[in-house]
Design a protein around this motif. Structure first.
Motif, mmCIF file in Angstrom:
data_model
loop_
_atom_site.group_PDB
_atom_site.id
_atom_site.type_symbol
_atom_site.label_atom_id
_atom_site.label_comp_id
_atom_site.label_asym_id
_atom_site.label_seq_id
_atom_site.Cartn_x
_atom_site.Cartn_y
_atom_site.Cartn_z
ATOM 1 N N UNK A 56 0.834 -1.205 0.000
ATOM 2 C CA UNK A 56 0.000 0.000 0.000
ATOM 3 C C UNK A 56 0.872 1.260 0.000
ATOM 4 N N UNK A 57 2.133 1.092 -0.421
ATOM 5 C CA UNK A 57 3.099 2.208 -0.499
ATOM 6 C C UNK A 57 3.238 2.937 0.835
ATOM 7 N N UNK A 58 3.074 2.180 1.928
ATOM 8 C CA UNK A 58 3.199 2.739 3.274
ATOM 9 C C UNK A 58 2.372 4.011 3.450
ATOM 10 N N UNK A 114 -1.500 10.298 2.089
ATOM 11 C CA UNK A 114 -2.852 9.860 2.446
ATOM 12 C C UNK A 114 -3.210 8.544 1.766
ATOM 13 N N UNK A 115 -3.963 7.719 2.488
ATOM 14 C CA UNK A 115 -4.410 6.434 1.948
ATOM 15 C C UNK A 115 -5.687 6.669 1.143
ATOM 16 N N UNK A 116 -5.532 6.898 -0.150
ATOM 17 C CA UNK A 116 -6.680 7.223 -1.006
ATOM 18 C C UNK A 116 -7.610 6.032 -1.204
ATOM 19 N N UNK A 117 -7.058 4.824 -1.092
ATOM 20 C CA UNK A 117 -7.902 3.637 -1.244
ATOM 21 C C UNK A 117 -8.895 3.494 -0.092
ATOM 22 N N UNK A 163 -9.926 6.028 1.950
ATOM 23 C CA UNK A 163 -10.796 7.196 2.129
ATOM 24 C C UNK A 163 -11.945 7.209 1.126
ATOM 25 N N UNK A 164 -12.761 6.178 1.192
ATOM 26 C CA UNK A 164 -13.905 6.058 0.307
ATOM 27 C C UNK A 164 -15.139 5.690 1.123
ATOM 28 N N UNK A 165 -16.312 6.137 0.708
ATOM 29 C CA UNK A 165 -17.535 5.783 1.433
ATOM 30 C C UNK A 165 -17.712 4.270 1.489
ATOM 31 N N UNK A 166 -18.092 3.784 2.660
ATOM 32 C CA UNK A 166 -18.355 2.368 2.821
ATOM 33 C C UNK A 166 -17.151 1.530 3.177
ATOM 34 N N UNK A 167 -15.957 2.108 3.171
ATOM 35 C CA UNK A 167 -14.760 1.358 3.555
ATOM 36 C C UNK A 167 -14.566 1.506 5.060
ATOM 37 N N UNK A 168 -14.711 0.414 5.828
ATOM 38 C CA UNK A 168 -14.603 0.522 7.287
ATOM 39 C C UNK A 168 -13.190 0.889 7.723
ATOM 40 N N UNK A 169 -13.085 1.682 8.791
ATOM 41 C CA UNK A 169 -11.802 2.117 9.317
ATOM 42 C C UNK A 169 -11.716 1.790 10.812
ATOM 43 N N UNK A 170 -10.548 1.411 11.284
ATOM 44 C CA UNK A 170 -10.398 1.228 12.730
ATOM 45 C C UNK A 170 -10.476 2.563 13.447
#
Length: 262
Positions: A28-30, A69-72, A74-81
């Motif tokens: 994920x390119x860190x 920034x993690x663009x992958x 930061x999308x609607x519906x992608x769960x985050x811790x």
């Protein structure tokens, strides 16, 4: 020596007074995902609270140090811790850290990754990497990282780099002051080791004070700077650390704070 779980987003190990934090999401390119920021923040706090740690060193696995920034994610519906730390707080903690924070930049830096590298006290990069403020290419700006990058750049260089979004070689990044220097990749580890060995010979309080000088004096009026630095100098000369350092100099021995083997 202490080593963390090899599957973590950021790895942590300590050896001879150096805590190494390795960004460990090369696929994920860190990028600065919540997971990555949490992991880096946890390890940084651990290093700060460990009296055996004299220097904190950031590096990376993979061909990218940090892509920002993690663009992958930061999308609607992608769960985050749940976030335990923020990238802004990490940058500020690096600046305020009483311990020197170094960078072994072994991969490309873009976006927030440039700010990450620039915030470090000493950054040494492999000369085959590229560094770039690429934000404008996706319709945003290097807003947050400008706080750590602009003090290191001439206005002309900042304008060009911020506006054109181009990636520049590490050698050019060193020329404009974003990093300290770029060296051939085969020399990177030797250069890092040499720099660390020099830094750990400084007294812990003296190193902390030196970091304060770099960050605070340029923001002061000359009158305030004279007053504050005189008080700081007096307190340092009167300290137990200075007594030990001067004694070691006179006796031609290592001061007590120098890690064995350094």
């Amino acid at each position: 020596m202490f080593v963390t779980d090899t599957d973590a987003a950021a790895l942590y190990d300590v050896f001879q007074g150096v805590a190494t934090i390795t960004l460990n999401r090369p696929d994920n390119k860190n990028a600065l995902s919540v997971e990555m920021v949490n992991s880096v923040g946890d390890h940084f706090q651990t290093a700060q609270n460990d009296d055996e740690v004299r220097v904190i060193l950031f590096t990376n696995n993979g061909n990218t140090f940090c892509a920002g920034a993690d663009l992958k994610a930061n999308q609607p519906g992608v769960p985050q811790p749940a976030a335990r730390h923020s990238f802004v707080q990490i940058l500020d903690d690096i600046i305020e850290s009483p311990k020197p924070v170094l960078g072994r930049i072994a991969g490309h830096c873009t976006g927030g990754g440039v700010g990450f590298a620039a915030a470090l006290d000493i950054s040494i990069a492999a000369d085959d990497i590229v560094i770039g403020f690429t934000e404008v290419r996706i319709g945003v700006a290097p807003a947050v990282i400008s706080v750590v990058c602009l003090p290191k750049l001439r206005r002309a260089d900042a304008s060009e780099l911020f506006l054109n979004g181009e990636r520049i070689p590490a050698t050019r990044a060193a020329e404009v002051g974003l990093i300290n220097r770029a060296v051939p990749r085969e020399q990177l580890d030797a250069q890092i080791m040499e720099t660390v060995e020099k830094v750990v010979r400084g007294g812990p309080n003296a190193l902390a004070a030196s970091k304060q000088l770099v960050s605070k004096v340029p923001q002061m009026t000359r009158e305030d700077a004279w007053e504050w630095t005189a008080e700081l100098s007096q307190s340092l000369f009167q300290s137990t650390e200075a007594q030990e350092g001067i004694g070691a100099f006179r006796e031609r021995r290592d001061a007590s704070w120098v890690p064995k083997g350094s």
